[in-house]
Design a protein around this motif. Structure first.
Motif, PDB file in Angstrom:
ATOM      1  N   ASP A 287       0.702  -1.298  -0.014  1.00  0.00           N
ATOM      2  CA  ASP A 287       0.000   0.120  -0.082  1.00  0.00           C
ATOM      3  C   ASP A 287       0.984   1.182   0.073  1.00  0.00           C
ATOM      4  OD1 ASP A 287      -1.909   2.136   0.371  1.00  0.00           O
ATOM      5  OD2 ASP A 287      -2.493   1.359   2.346  1.00  0.00           O
ATOM      6  N   PRO A 288       0.830   2.214  -0.932  1.00  0.00           N
ATOM      7  CA  PRO A 288       1.656   3.186  -1.038  1.00  0.00           C
ATOM      8  C   PRO A 288       1.558   4.271   0.302  1.00  0.00           C
ATOM      9  CG  PRO A 288       0.621   2.930  -3.375  1.00  0.00           C
ATOM     10  CD  PRO A 288       0.059   2.017  -2.397  1.00  0.00           C
ATOM     11  N   LEU A 289       0.280   4.134   0.588  1.00  0.00           N
ATOM     12  CA  LEU A 289       0.032   4.974   2.068  1.00  0.00           C
ATOM     13  C   LEU A 289       0.892   4.536   3.070  1.00  0.00           C
ATOM     14  CD1 LEU A 289      -3.855   5.678   1.668  1.00  0.00           C
ATOM     15  CD2 LEU A 289      -2.029   7.160   1.164  1.00  0.00           C
ATOM     16  N   LEU A 315       4.812  14.942   4.151  1.00  0.00           N
ATOM     17  CA  LEU A 315       3.596  15.058   4.470  1.00  0.00           C
ATOM     18  C   LEU A 315       2.799  15.417   2.770  1.00  0.00           C
ATOM     19  CD1 LEU A 315       3.756  17.003   7.502  1.00  0.00           C
ATOM     20  CD2 LEU A 315       2.507  14.805   7.083  1.00  0.00           C
ATOM     21  N   GLY A 316       3.809  16.233   2.224  1.00  0.00           N
ATOM     22  CA  GLY A 316       3.174  16.653   0.823  1.00  0.00           C
ATOM     23  C   GLY A 316       2.942  15.228   0.015  1.00  0.00           C
ATOM     24  N   ALA A 317       3.949  14.362  -0.090  1.00  0.00           N
ATOM     25  CA  ALA A 317       3.942  13.142  -0.627  1.00  0.00           C
ATOM     26  C   ALA A 317       2.753  12.330  -0.611  1.00  0.00           C
ATOM     27  CB  ALA A 317       5.092  12.331  -0.769  1.00  0.00           C
ATOM     28  N   TYR A 321      -0.403  11.808  -3.111  1.00  0.00           N
ATOM     29  CA  TYR A 321      -0.881  10.435  -3.446  1.00  0.00           C
ATOM     30  C   TYR A 321      -2.376  10.326  -3.039  1.00  0.00           C
ATOM     31  CZ  TYR A 321      -1.525   5.388  -4.003  1.00  0.00           C
ATOM     32  OH  TYR A 321      -2.027   4.060  -4.302  1.00  0.00           O
ATOM     33  N   GLU A 322      -2.831  10.703  -2.022  1.00  0.00           N
ATOM     34  CA  GLU A 322      -4.168  10.640  -1.670  1.00  0.00           C
ATOM     35  C   GLU A 322      -4.975  11.259  -2.438  1.00  0.00           C
ATOM     36  OE1 GLU A 322      -4.266  12.249   2.377  1.00  0.00           O
ATOM     37  OE2 GLU A 322      -4.580  10.137   3.153  1.00  0.00           O
ATOM     38  N   ARG A 323      -4.475  12.279  -3.258  1.00  0.00           N
ATOM     39  CA  ARG A 323      -5.448  13.141  -4.219  1.00  0.00           C
ATOM     40  C   ARG A 323      -5.348  12.437  -5.612  1.00  0.00           C
ATOM     41  NH1 ARG A 323      -5.242  19.621  -2.615  1.00  0.00           N
ATOM     42  NH2 ARG A 323      -5.807  19.286  -0.585  1.00  0.00           N
ATOM     43  N   ALA A 332       5.275  11.111  -6.742  1.00  0.00           N
ATOM     44  CA  ALA A 332       5.154  11.987  -5.569  1.00  0.00           C
ATOM     45  C   ALA A 332       6.072  11.386  -4.276  1.00  0.00           C
ATOM     46  CB  ALA A 332       3.977  12.763  -5.059  1.00  0.00           C
ATOM     47  N   ILE A 333       5.762  10.066  -4.099  1.00  0.00           N
ATOM     48  CA  ILE A 333       6.375   9.293  -2.980  1.00  0.00           C
ATOM     49  C   ILE A 333       7.848   9.044  -3.313  1.00  0.00           C
ATOM     50  CG2 ILE A 333       6.353   7.081  -1.910  1.00  0.00           C
ATOM     51  CD1 ILE A 333       3.263   6.959  -2.203  1.00  0.00           C
TER      52      ILE A 333
END
Length: 450
Positions: A287-289, A315-317, A321-323, A332-333
């Motif tokens: 899971d990328p999160l 935090l920005g990454a 990813y959530e968006r 972004a990650i």
């Protein structure tokens, strides 16, 4: 060895009316007949290695074979039994229970009274629960059976201590390129056919096997059945055989191994390795999160104030990813991973907070000094709340030099400093600023005669 020269074990059996039954899988037909034919496990099977010494002595101890899929665990167990003259009972921990084990132990007891030994091979032994593992103990301990357990999972996590204390854990290696190439040659000799591959495609096939001999031979079967007259290049190979997802268990040891590899690669300022392990985790279905959360932790724990922007990058990454989701958000990650890997490192915050926690536990409920207390009522002002407070931004240097530690705490020159900045990155400037404020404190204490 041609097909005609192959041992009888490799011959296709026939039905009652003489018709041949379908061939067994190539991996089964190529199963070694002797320990000397096993590839890739010389560190266990050589004459001076653990299993080699057991075979030479003619006495087998209970063992746990721990290794990845397709490295020969089942084959080694069967060949060991044959070499030392033991009857074999085989069970799968996935399908067998305590009743099955009791039946086997009863049969093993009868053999033992008749002078015969029994090797109990338990495939996927880590799937036995604690009660099933405990059921093995007395029979392993008194020698009714010699246990050979096979597992792909770390025995330290999956097997109870009592069972581990009665067995020797032997680690099997994933097959390397040399071992896999040997299997390819054996497959070609057995079938009497050359694989329709260019040299680069052959190398790619070995890489695609990912150390799993069984998977390699499965791909060989697909290639031998493909209607191709010309040798296949890498593109043609990918069109014929199924791509295998890399070994990865999101709840098992491989998960923690790759997480550790990613974390330590970033800590070691190695962006290439960090990107590689990130790619491995995502390819395995992580899971990328989860990765994003690990990056936030890393930014605080390993980078800290050496790069104050690291936490915001992590935090920005996470937010990106959530968006965006996959696959766009994964970039972004990856950006945050490179940022953290190339950032200066400091654990000063981590150490300082640990020291402050220890001091807080040690000192209990010391009262804050009066000058830092708010005084919203006249009574509180009469009691001295806020007395002597200096508003730092309004002082000449923007720094009052007041002591904000509890009443009764040692003065600044005599107490432990919790936060000690390094000279790395931005933290070097923080250290210079703290040193400047220390000089101001000393000067003002001198001015007031303190």
């Amino acid at each position: 060895m041609s097909t005609e020269d192959a041992p009888a074990l490799f011959d296709a059996p026939a039905t009652g009316d003489g018709r041949p039954v379908p061939d067994r899988p190539l991996a089964d037909r190529l199963r070694p007949h002797a320990l000397e034919e096993v590839v890739g496990q010389g560190h266990l099977l050589a004459p001076d290695a653990p299993l080699g010494r057991m075979v030479e002595a003619g006495r087998l101890s209970s063992i746990i074979l721990w290794g990845p899929p397709g490295c020969g665990k089942t084959t080694i167990a069967r060949l060991l039994a044959a070499r030392v003259g033991l009857d074999v009972e085989q069970v799968s921990a996935t399908f067998s229970g305590v009743a099955d084990l009791r039946r086997i132990f009863a049969a093993a007891g009868r053999r033992r009274r008749g002078g015969r030994g029994t090797l109990l091979f338990v495939d996927e032994v880590h799937r036995f629960n604690r009660a099933q593992q405990d059921c093995l103990l007395p029979y392993v301990e008194d020698g009714t059976v010699v246990l050979v357990g096979a597992t792909t999972e770390n025995p330290s996590f999956e097997l109870n201590g009592a069972l581990l204390s009665r067995c020797q854990v032997l680690v099997l290696h994933r097959l390397d390129g040399v071992g896999l190439a040997e299997l390819l040659e054996r497959a070609q000799r057995l079938t009497g056919r050359r694989l329709p591959l260019t040299e680069s495609a052959r190398a790619s096939l070995i890489a695609m096997a990912d150390g799993d001999g069984r998977h390699l031979l499965g791909m060989v079967e697909q290639l031998l059945e493909a209607p191709s007259s010309a040798p296949l290049d890498e593109t043609g190979l990918a069109a014929v055989v199924a791509t295998r997802v890399p070994s990865y268990d999101k709840s098992g040891e491989e998960h923690y191994n790759l997480v550790s590899a990613l974390h330590k690669s970033m800590r070691g300022s190695d962006p290439d390795a960090a990107l590689y392990w990130l790619a491995r985790m995502l390819a395995g279905g992580e899971d990328p999160l989860y990765v994003a959360r690990r990056l936030v932790r890393f930014a605080s724990e390993d980078v800290g104030l050496a790069d104050p922007g690291a936490l915001q990058a992590a935090l920005g990454a996470w937010t990106a990813y959530e968006r965006l989701g996959s696959p766009e958000g994964e970039l972004a990650i990856a950006q945050a991973v490179v940022h953290l890997a190339t950032a200066p490192k400091s654990i000063s915050i981590h150490r300082g907070f640990a020291r402050a926690r220890a001091a807080a536990r040690r000192t209990g409920s010391l009262r804050p000094p009066a000058h830092v207390l708010n005084a919203p009522t006249e009574l509180m002002k009469d009691l001295g709340y806020g007395a002597g407070y200096q508003y730092d931004p309004d002082t000449a240097d923007g720094f009052s030099g007041a002591d904000h530690m509890p009443e009764g705490y040692p003065p600044p020159d005599e107490r432990e400093r919790f936060y000690e900045p390094t000279g790395n990155g931005v933290e070097r400037l923080v250290r210079e600023r703290l040193d400047h404020w220390d000089r101001l404190r000393r000067r003002r204490r001198g001015d007031t005669g303190c």
